[in-house]
Enzyme design. Structure first.
Site, short mmCIF file in Angstrom:
data_model
loop_
_atom_site.label_atom_id
_atom_site.label_comp_id
_atom_site.label_asym_id
_atom_site.label_seq_id
_atom_site.Cartn_x
_atom_site.Cartn_y
_atom_site.Cartn_z
N SER A 78 -9.90 -0.97 7.08
CA SER A 78 -9.04 -0.79 5.77
C SER A 78 -8.63 -1.91 4.92
CB SER A 78 -8.22 0.46 5.80
OG SER A 78 -8.77 1.48 6.13
N LYS A 127 0.91 -1.13 0.18
CA LYS A 127 -0.02 0.01 0.01
C LYS A 127 1.01 1.29 -0.02
CE LYS A 127 -3.87 1.86 2.84
NZ LYS A 127 -4.77 1.45 3.96
N SER A 180 -9.52 1.53 2.92
CA SER A 180 -8.81 2.46 2.27
C SER A 180 -7.88 1.60 1.58
CB SER A 180 -8.11 3.36 3.05
OG SER A 180 -7.31 2.76 3.98
#
Lengths: 488, 477
Positions: free
Chosen positions: B175, B76, B151
């Site tokens: 997330s 990420k 997210s």
């Protein structure tokens, strides 16, 4: 006689916030060097820079130092310690917040005692002591168009020592700072150098009519880089605030700057401009839990502090309090004295030598006791020679000591021998010297017998010269009085 | 290209010489290229990945390769990797290069994983649909009109669409789990403190945890055992020893499971997800496990509590992006104050600014007690409530999200509607408990559904092994 003025109707109320930079090797939350004086931006890791993703990791030494000061100031050590974030924006604050302690400081309460000019002592109470990190340094004088930022200082550990508003004069404030600095140095946790900024002070100053129970509105004065300037700022504010009040005005709670060149304070920011620091618990650090055992172990390692040394010197060594205070004024000086008295039990003589010959030599040379070339044992040896009646005091002061300073590698006994100043004269020789002198001053001898007894000093001085100092002044003095009777 | 569902499958293929790591990397690079429209990657480390593959192929031959040899993984875009860009998918960090690696990256590399690129996410991990990213939304590979979830949307879609074998995400309030559920993959949020946060761009420090997104439970276990454990750079990372999760995947005996009345009968819960929950309760019972109803009366408070506390921490964590030291500086800045105001106004997106404002408000003088301090107390109550349930049960079974992935743009207008989507994921976050999203079904709209298991503190071993049971009984059914 000083005329009574309007200022005499008021009482000054001061509380001080002292920031002491701790002399740990590394910073409070990372392994960067905490040393002063490196080239700008050399002691900076990603953590000091506040780069994305970095986290603080507490340096345990900071906790130890904080507990030391807490114990030395009679504070209560908080066993459950938390850190908080103090949020504000500034160019030299890379994270946009300072990690500090708000709700749970390491030490609460406590006091230190200070000596006042009138000979009394006063207890100054502490509100608390907390741990925090220093910010970087903004420099506005390096470049004509830009401000420069040095982050070496960002993350250097600080203790903030907050006093109660117990100080009633600028002298008390100065004494408090002097004592606090002494304590920090004795504990060996901060070098206390105000010029380099390793000890800094903000003063909260207010005035009130004498007898009033309520505190007046206070102003906080920042940016004072010496004890002298703290005193000047307080004196200035005292008058300024009274002038405002007497003119029918009110004091506004502002943060003030002190200009050392003019001696005047000016508004740095008003209450409306003050930051809302939005303190909240620092989630990146676990609470620090200290055990009773740990506190005890720190307590056990505390060195003797000035108070305790003064007590020891006056009770165990029988020294006057004045001597004890002078000897303990500087930690290294006291440590040297402690060594000297390991080799001689004439404590008073040791104190006199330290406060007299040694101190004036250090002052002349502008050096610290740590750079003094004589070993405590050598100084003690001189004292012992005097005590044993083998050299006289003035010879020791004027010949042995100066010569030893030039040749510190020499043995005291051997050096005295080389100087040929051991007391050698027997009574017959001595009487010869005395008679020689008295014969030289028949008029003076008459005056002596008429009552000018202090002429004996003159006679003795000449005897000393004739004997080249190799006499014991006590017995010479006694013989002199005897011989004077014969010269009536 | 042949698709691989686990590292074991990759390693088996390599060991029979039917595959080299270099081929595998090239295959993934090819697929990444062919699926650019999904917008999962922010940057692909093409040359570097190929070079690493060649190197590790040699290591495999020599028998010196680490246990993640063959693992091609994406990270990420809020995980720092030395000499690589990292931006938290924000304009304010566009072009910023990290000068150090996060602990999780160090540990992946030490075991010979190949990091193939950085993955799109909501800006500073703030969002549940990956639509707040400066680089635009990530599309759900199951239906490109739908959001990926967030997210860690890029991480979930990259695994879903076979652009890499696994990904690391971060989970602050769901997330990792929610996008995993939306994309039909496995997403694990470890116990708070299990994985070091050193080198993870902070959103809310007392919530953030790195977690793996994978196709298999086995890979999640393997990745966790590599990245977990104490770290000298993170005092909140626990020194509790890390079990060999990958060797402990056989769940022994029968479990005691609670489901929460309040979540099952939550008004906003999609009926098909409720039915799937019910079906799973029945399947577990049929498999001999005890499944009972428990109560969680604080459900209505979890979202407000979560948003008060996380925005408070975020308002402080994001203060460092000020245009002074690094990152975006407004060209209009003329002095310190305008540097702050203009850089932050132009550099942050709308959702991030909203949360900074909210967080600043709840911490400000006069409001702290009413919001932040009260939320802290409610957090404690939520924690106590869940721990109380977990003292009687091994796991809590609950939905991951009230719905399946929604239409792109659908919930962007109303932040409160968006925030309420977090209602089933934030309680594990508030309590610091480990939780996993297991892909167990499909909705009639053809989108994946994931169910969530919450475990006891530091019982990732139990959580992972029991997840296999949950997965298996659904396969059989």
């Amino acid at each position: 006689m000083i005329r009574n003025t309007v200022y005499d109707n008021y009482e000054l109320v001061v509380g001080l916030e002292v920031h002491a930079q701790l002399s740990t090797n590394t910073k409070i939350f990372c392994a960067d060097s905490a040393a002063f004086g490196a080239e700008p931006n050399c002691n900076i890791s990603p953590i000091s820079l506040g780069l994305p993703g970095t986290l603080p990791k507490l340096n345990q030494k900071v906790v130890e130092y904080a507990i030391k000061l807490g114990l030395a100031t009679n504070g209560t050590i908080n066993k459950y310690n938390a850190f908080d974030r103090k949020n504000y924006f500034y160019a030299d604050l890379p994270k946009g917040y300072q990690i500090s302690q708000d709700a749970k400081p390491i030490s609460v309460g406590g006091h230190i005692e200070v000596n006042l000019k009138d000979g009394t002592r006063k207890k100054i109470h502490l509100h608390h002591i907390h741990m925090e990190e220093d910010a970087g340094k903004s420099m506005h004088d390096q470049d004509p168009f830009n401000s420069c930022i040095d982050l070496n200082r960002a993350g250097v550990p600080l203790l903030e020592i907050v006093s109660e508003p117990d100080l009633r004069s600028s002298e008390q404030a100065a004494q408090y700072l002097t004592e606090m600095r002494k304590l920090l140095r004795y504990l060996d946790i901060c070098d206390g150098n105000m010029e380099e900024g390793s000890m800094r002070c903000d003063a909260n100053i207010s005035v009130r009519l004498k007898g009033s129970k309520e505190y007046g509105t206070r102003c906080e004065v920042k940016n004072m880089n010496s004890i002298k300037n703290v005193q000047r700022a307080i004196d200035f504010e005292f008058k300024r605030q009274i002038d405002v009040l007497e003119a029918g005005g009110t004091i506004t709670q502002n943060t003030l700057n002190f200009d050392a060149s003019t001696g005047v304070t000016s508004v740095l920011r008003t209450k409306e401009m003050a930051n809302d620091y939005r303190y909240f618990p620092e989630p990146d650090l676990l609470p620090v839990v200290v055990t009773d055992e740990y506190i005890k172990s720190v307590q056990a390692e505390l060195p003797l502090l000035p108070e305790q040394l003064i007590h020891k010197y006056t009770t165990e060594y029988g020294l006057p309090e004045y001597d004890a205070i002078v000897l303990t004024d500087n930690k290294q000086f006291a440590l040297y004295f402690n060594e000297v008295v390991k080799f001689t039990s004439n404590y008073k003589a040791a104190a006199n030598w330290m406060m007299g010959a040694v101190k004036s030599y250090l002052n002349d040379q502008v050096i610290e006791i740590t750079s003094f070339q004589l070993k405590p044992k050598q100084l003690a040896a001189i004292i012992n020679l005097i005590d044993d009646g083998r050299i006289n005091n003035s010879v020791a002061n004027q010949q042995v000591f100066p010569e030893l300073l030039k040749h510190p590698e020499k043995n005291v006994e051997q050096l005295t021998h080389e100087l040929e100043v051991f007391i050698e004269a027997d009574d017959n020789e001595l009487i010869g010297f005395i008679d020689q002198v008295l014969d030289k001053y028949p008029e003076k001898v008459k005056e002596y017998h008429k009552g000018k007894k202090n002429l004996i000093g003159l006679f003795m001085g000449d005897v000393m010269k004739l004997s080249k100092g190799k006499i014991d002044p006590k017995s010479a003095n006694k013989l002199m009085i005897d011989r004077l009777e014969l010269h009536k | 290209m042949q698709s691989y569902d686990s590292l074991a499958a990759v390693q088996a293929a390599i060991s029979t010489s039917s595959l080299t790591l270099e081929q595998l990397v090239n295959n993934y690079l090819h697929r990444i290229n062919a699926n650019q429209h999904l917008n999962a990657f922010v940057e692909v480390f093409v040359d570097e990945a190929i070079q690493k593959a060649q190197l590790i192929d040699k290591k495999i031959k020599n028998g010196t390769a680490g246990k993640l040899a063959g693992m091609v993984i994406g990270i990420k875009d809020n995980i720092c990797y030395k000499n690589h860009k990292v931006s938290a998918s924000s304009k304010i960090l566009e072009g910023f290069t990290s000068i150090y690696s996060s602990t999780v990256v160090e540990r992946l590399l030490a075991e010979d994983a190949i990091i193939i690129g950085r993955l799109n996410c909501d800006e500073f991990a703030m969002g549940g649909s990956n639509e707040t990213s400066y680089y635009g939304p990530v599309l759900n590979a199951a239906d490109t009109t739908k959001v990926s979830g967030g997210s860690s949307g890029g991480s979930a879609v990259a695994v879903q669409a076979d652009l890499c074998l696994a990904a690391l995400g971060t989970d602050t309030g769901g997330s990792v789990r929610q996008p995993a559920a939306f994309c039909g993959v496995v997403g694990l949020k470890p116990t708070y403190g299990r994985v070091s946060r050193h080198g993870i761009i902070a959103f809310a420090s007392s919530f953030d945890q790195v977690g793996p997104i994978t196709k298999s439970i086995e890979d999640a276990a393997l990745l966790l055992e590599v990245i977990a454990g104490k770290d000298e750079y993170d005092g909140t990372a626990t020194s509790i020893p890390v079990p060999n999760y990958s060797n402990e995947l056989n769940f022994n005996g029968k479990a005691r499971i609670a489901y929460l009345d309040e979540t099952l009968n939550s008004e906003g819960l999609d009926p098909e997800i409720r039915a799937l929950m019910q079906q799973n309760i029945d399947l577990l019972r049929a498999d001999g496990h005890t499944v009972e109803e428990a109560h969680f009366p604080l459900l209505d408070y979890v979202v407000p509590t979560y948003y008060i506390l996380t925005t408070a921490e975020a308002s402080s964590n994001l203060a460092r992006y000020d245009g002074v030291h690094y990152g975006y500086r407004s060209p209009q800045a003329i002095d310190l104050e305008s540097t702050y105001k203009k850089s932050r106004t132009e550099g942050f997106g709308l959702e991030v600014k909203r949360r900074i404002m909210l967080g600043t408000f709840v911490l400000s003088a006069g409001y702290y007690d009413a919001y932040y301090a009260k939320a802290q107390r409610v957090r404690r109550m939520i924690m106590d409530n869940l721990n109380e349930i977990l003292s009687k049960y091994d796991f809590i079974l609950l939905p991951n999200a009230p719905t399946t992935a929604w239409n792109l743009g659908e919930k962007l207008k109303d932040p409160v509607v968006m925030y309420l989507e977090d209602i089933f994921t934030v309680q594990a976050s508030l309590s610091g408990l480990p939780a996993i999203s297991v892909p167990v079904g499909q909705h009639s709209n053809n989108l994946p559904i994931g169910l969530q298991l919450i475990g006891k503190k530091f019982d990732e071993a139990g959580l992972l092994s029991f997840s296999k049971i949950l997965l298996n009984i659904n396969k059989k059914a």
